[in-house]
Design a protein around this motif. Sequence first.
Motif, mmCIF file in Angstrom:
data_model
loop_
_atom_site.group_PDB
_atom_site.id
_atom_site.type_symbol
_atom_site.label_atom_id
_atom_site.label_comp_id
_atom_site.label_asym_id
_atom_site.label_seq_id
_atom_site.Cartn_x
_atom_site.Cartn_y
_atom_site.Cartn_z
ATOM 1 N N GLU A 185 0.941 -1.200 -0.005
ATOM 2 C CA GLU A 185 -0.162 -0.015 -0.052
ATOM 3 C C GLU A 185 0.936 1.168 0.038
ATOM 4 O OE1 GLU A 185 -3.968 -1.493 2.123
ATOM 5 O OE2 GLU A 185 -2.428 -1.010 3.220
ATOM 6 N N ILE A 186 2.031 1.237 0.641
ATOM 7 C CA ILE A 186 2.880 2.328 0.471
ATOM 8 C C ILE A 186 3.526 2.542 -0.589
ATOM 9 C CG2 ILE A 186 5.249 3.076 1.462
ATOM 10 C CD1 ILE A 186 3.449 3.853 3.477
ATOM 11 N N ASP A 187 3.749 1.626 -1.305
ATOM 12 C CA ASP A 187 4.254 1.613 -2.658
ATOM 13 C C ASP A 187 3.302 2.371 -3.621
ATOM 14 O OD1 ASP A 187 6.706 0.573 -2.230
ATOM 15 O OD2 ASP A 187 6.314 -1.355 -2.867
ATOM 16 N N HIS A 188 2.024 1.852 -3.435
ATOM 17 C CA HIS A 188 0.584 2.518 -4.266
ATOM 18 C C HIS A 188 0.581 3.926 -3.957
ATOM 19 C CE1 HIS A 188 -3.101 1.617 -6.119
ATOM 20 N NE2 HIS A 188 -3.603 2.676 -5.460
ATOM 21 N N ILE A 189 0.678 4.461 -2.848
ATOM 22 C CA ILE A 189 0.525 5.493 -2.414
ATOM 23 C C ILE A 189 1.561 6.387 -2.948
ATOM 24 C CG2 ILE A 189 0.644 7.223 -0.244
ATOM 25 C CD1 ILE A 189 -2.041 5.961 -0.834
ATOM 26 N N THR A 190 3.066 5.805 -2.577
ATOM 27 C CA THR A 190 4.024 6.628 -3.046
ATOM 28 C C THR A 190 4.143 6.926 -4.809
ATOM 29 O OG1 THR A 190 5.546 4.776 -3.094
ATOM 30 C CG2 THR A 190 5.532 6.230 -1.057
ATOM 31 N N SER A 191 3.650 6.047 -5.383
ATOM 32 C CA SER A 191 3.575 6.123 -6.853
ATOM 33 C C SER A 191 2.402 7.080 -7.101
ATOM 34 C CB SER A 191 3.295 4.701 -7.479
ATOM 35 O OG SER A 191 3.103 4.834 -8.917
ATOM 36 N N SER A 192 1.467 7.279 -6.572
ATOM 37 C CA SER A 192 0.317 8.111 -6.726
ATOM 38 C C SER A 192 0.897 9.710 -6.460
ATOM 39 C CB SER A 192 -0.754 8.021 -5.898
ATOM 40 O OG SER A 192 -1.347 6.691 -6.314
ATOM 41 N N VAL A 193 1.575 9.729 -5.351
ATOM 42 C CA VAL A 193 2.198 11.170 -4.736
ATOM 43 C C VAL A 193 3.190 11.655 -5.942
ATOM 44 C CG1 VAL A 193 3.712 12.084 -3.160
ATOM 45 C CG2 VAL A 193 1.790 10.600 -2.328
ATOM 46 N N GLU A 194 3.851 10.883 -6.430
ATOM 47 C CA GLU A 194 5.046 11.150 -7.531
ATOM 48 C C GLU A 194 4.257 11.576 -8.649
ATOM 49 O OE1 GLU A 194 7.191 7.480 -7.987
ATOM 50 O OE2 GLU A 194 8.256 7.886 -6.281
ATOM 51 N N ARG A 195 3.206 11.071 -9.048
ATOM 52 C CA ARG A 195 2.336 11.403 -10.187
ATOM 53 C C ARG A 195 1.822 12.838 -9.958
ATOM 54 N NH1 ARG A 195 -1.789 6.753 -12.118
ATOM 55 N NH2 ARG A 195 -2.249 8.361 -13.404
ATOM 56 N N ILE A 196 1.116 12.958 -8.746
ATOM 57 C CA ILE A 196 0.446 14.100 -8.115
ATOM 58 C C ILE A 196 1.533 15.384 -8.353
ATOM 59 C CG2 ILE A 196 -0.447 15.515 -6.474
ATOM 60 C CD1 ILE A 196 -1.729 12.736 -5.555
ATOM 61 N N LYS A 197 2.784 15.111 -7.817
ATOM 62 C CA LYS A 197 3.890 16.148 -7.750
ATOM 63 C C LYS A 197 4.109 16.726 -9.106
ATOM 64 C CE LYS A 197 4.305 17.254 -3.348
ATOM 65 N NZ LYS A 197 4.230 18.502 -2.928
ATOM 66 N N ALA A 198 4.138 15.694 -10.032
ATOM 67 C CA ALA A 198 4.775 15.905 -11.442
ATOM 68 C C ALA A 198 3.539 16.801 -11.968
ATOM 69 C CB ALA A 198 4.773 14.727 -12.160
ATOM 70 N N ALA A 199 2.299 16.550 -11.598
ATOM 71 C CA ALA A 199 1.217 17.244 -12.362
ATOM 72 C C ALA A 199 0.851 18.619 -11.569
ATOM 73 C CB ALA A 199 -0.017 16.381 -12.474
ATOM 74 N N LYS A 217 0.520 20.971 -1.863
ATOM 75 C CA LYS A 217 0.834 20.115 -0.804
ATOM 76 C C LYS A 217 0.028 18.748 -0.501
ATOM 77 C CE LYS A 217 2.845 23.206 2.849
ATOM 78 N NZ LYS A 217 2.323 23.743 4.324
ATOM 79 N N VAL A 218 1.061 17.706 -0.588
ATOM 80 C CA VAL A 218 0.392 16.426 0.031
ATOM 81 C C VAL A 218 0.548 15.809 1.216
ATOM 82 C CG1 VAL A 218 0.384 13.923 -0.895
ATOM 83 C CG2 VAL A 218 0.637 15.681 -2.651
ATOM 84 N N CYS A 219 -0.507 15.740 1.821
ATOM 85 C CA CYS A 219 -0.616 15.258 3.159
ATOM 86 C C CYS A 219 -0.969 13.696 3.375
ATOM 87 C CB CYS A 219 -1.465 15.852 4.139
ATOM 88 S SG CYS A 219 -1.588 15.354 5.802
ATOM 89 N N ALA A 220 -0.291 12.729 3.921
ATOM 90 C CA ALA A 220 -0.656 11.369 3.986
ATOM 91 C C ALA A 220 -1.122 11.254 5.409
ATOM 92 C CB ALA A 220 0.349 10.378 3.603
ATOM 93 N N CYS A 221 -2.344 10.117 5.543
ATOM 94 C CA CYS A 221 -2.981 9.895 6.725
ATOM 95 C C CYS A 221 -3.005 8.628 6.799
ATOM 96 C CB CYS A 221 -4.287 10.502 7.205
ATOM 97 S SG CYS A 221 -4.616 10.189 8.671
ATOM 98 N N LEU A 222 -2.125 7.540 7.056
ATOM 99 C CA LEU A 222 -2.207 6.056 6.758
ATOM 100 C C LEU A 222 -2.152 5.308 8.044
ATOM 101 C CD1 LEU A 222 0.411 6.278 4.004
ATOM 102 C CD2 LEU A 222 -1.893 6.811 3.683
ATOM 103 N N GLY A 223 -2.186 5.828 9.156
ATOM 104 C CA GLY A 223 -2.055 4.843 10.338
ATOM 105 C C GLY A 223 -0.684 4.893 10.895
#
Length: 329
Positions: free
Chosen positions: A116-130, A135-141
Motif C-alpha cells: 500500500e505504501i508503494d501504491h501511495i508513493t507512486s500516486s504522490v509522484e504523479r501528483i507532484k509531477a502534475a 501540498k500532499v498530506c498522508a494519513c495512513l495510520g
Amino acid sequence: MKIAKRILEGRCLSPEEALDLFVNPSYDTMDLVHEAYQLRKHYYGHKVKLNMILNAKSGICPEDCGYCGQSREMKDKQRYALISEDEITAGARVAAENEIGTYCIVMSGRGPSDKEIDHITSSVERIKAAHPQLKVCACLGLTNEAQAKKLKAAGVDRYNHNLNTSENYHHEVVTTHTYEDRVNTIEIMKQNHISPCSGVICGMGESNQDIVDMAFALKEIDADSIPVNFLHPIKGTKFGDMDQLTPTRCLRILALFRLVNPTKEIRIAGGREVHLRSLQATALMVANSIFVGDYLITGGQPNQLDYDMIQDMGYDIDYGTTCESEVRA
C-alpha cells in the motif's frame, strides 16, 4: 486581558493558567476569541489555508476507536479497498482546480502494508509531477521508519496522525493501540523531515483538564498543523449518543489551542458545521485553516459556502505559504 501581548513578548501560558482561562466564566468567550485573534493575525494575517480529504480506503479496520464509523465495531460501514492511482490523482486535480493548498490522502486501518505504501508513493509522484504547488498530506495510520523514508522520497509534505484525546482519557476512546503508538508515529515523521500534523476530537466525554492536556501535548510534540475536530456522533459507535458541545464551547476550545500553540496552523475540522453552526465565521478569527468539502464518511457544507464565508470575513485564500515554525530541516 492582554494575554496575546504577553505571549508575543515571549511569555507562555502555564497549564494552570490555561485551565483557568478555559473554565472561568468571568472570562467572556468573545474576549478569549479576541486574544486568540491577535495571535492569529500576527502570524497569519488574514490568510486561510484550504485542505481537502480523499477517503482512499474505507472501513477495513481492526481498531475499536469509539468515535469512528469505520471501526471494527460498525457492521454497516462503507467498505472498499485502496482505490486506484488514477482515482487518487484525479482527486488531486479537483483540489488544484478548487484553490486547495493541501490534499489529504487518508486510509482506514491500523497501518499500511508495504504494498500500500508503494501504491501511495507512486500516486504522490504523479501528483507532484502534475501539480508541484499542491501540498500532499498522508494519513495512513501507524507507520515504521522504512515507510516514512519512502513517503518522504516520493514528495509527501505532511503526515497526519491525530492524538485524538489526552493520554489520561485515551483508554476510554480506543483499546487496540496505545497513546504512545500515536506519539511514536509522529516522531518517526519528524525524524524523516515530514511536517507533523496532529490534532484532537473534542466532545467525547473528556474533561476540561483533558482538553487543556491535549493542547499542551501538541505543543510538546511540536505539531506544525493542528486539526481540531468536534465529535460528529455516528449512530452505533461508542460515542454515538454524545451531545456535549455548544458553539461557544467550541470557540473556547479553539481559542485555548491558539493561545497555547500561537504559531501553529489551527484547523477547524470535522463537525464544525454541526457544532459551530452560525459561528463558523467567528471561528476563523482563531483558526487559519479549514477542510473544504466532505470528510471521511460525513458530509461537509457546499464548497461555495466556505469560499463565501472567507470572502465575507475579508480574508484571502493562502495558496501554500508557510509560517516559519513549519519549516523543518
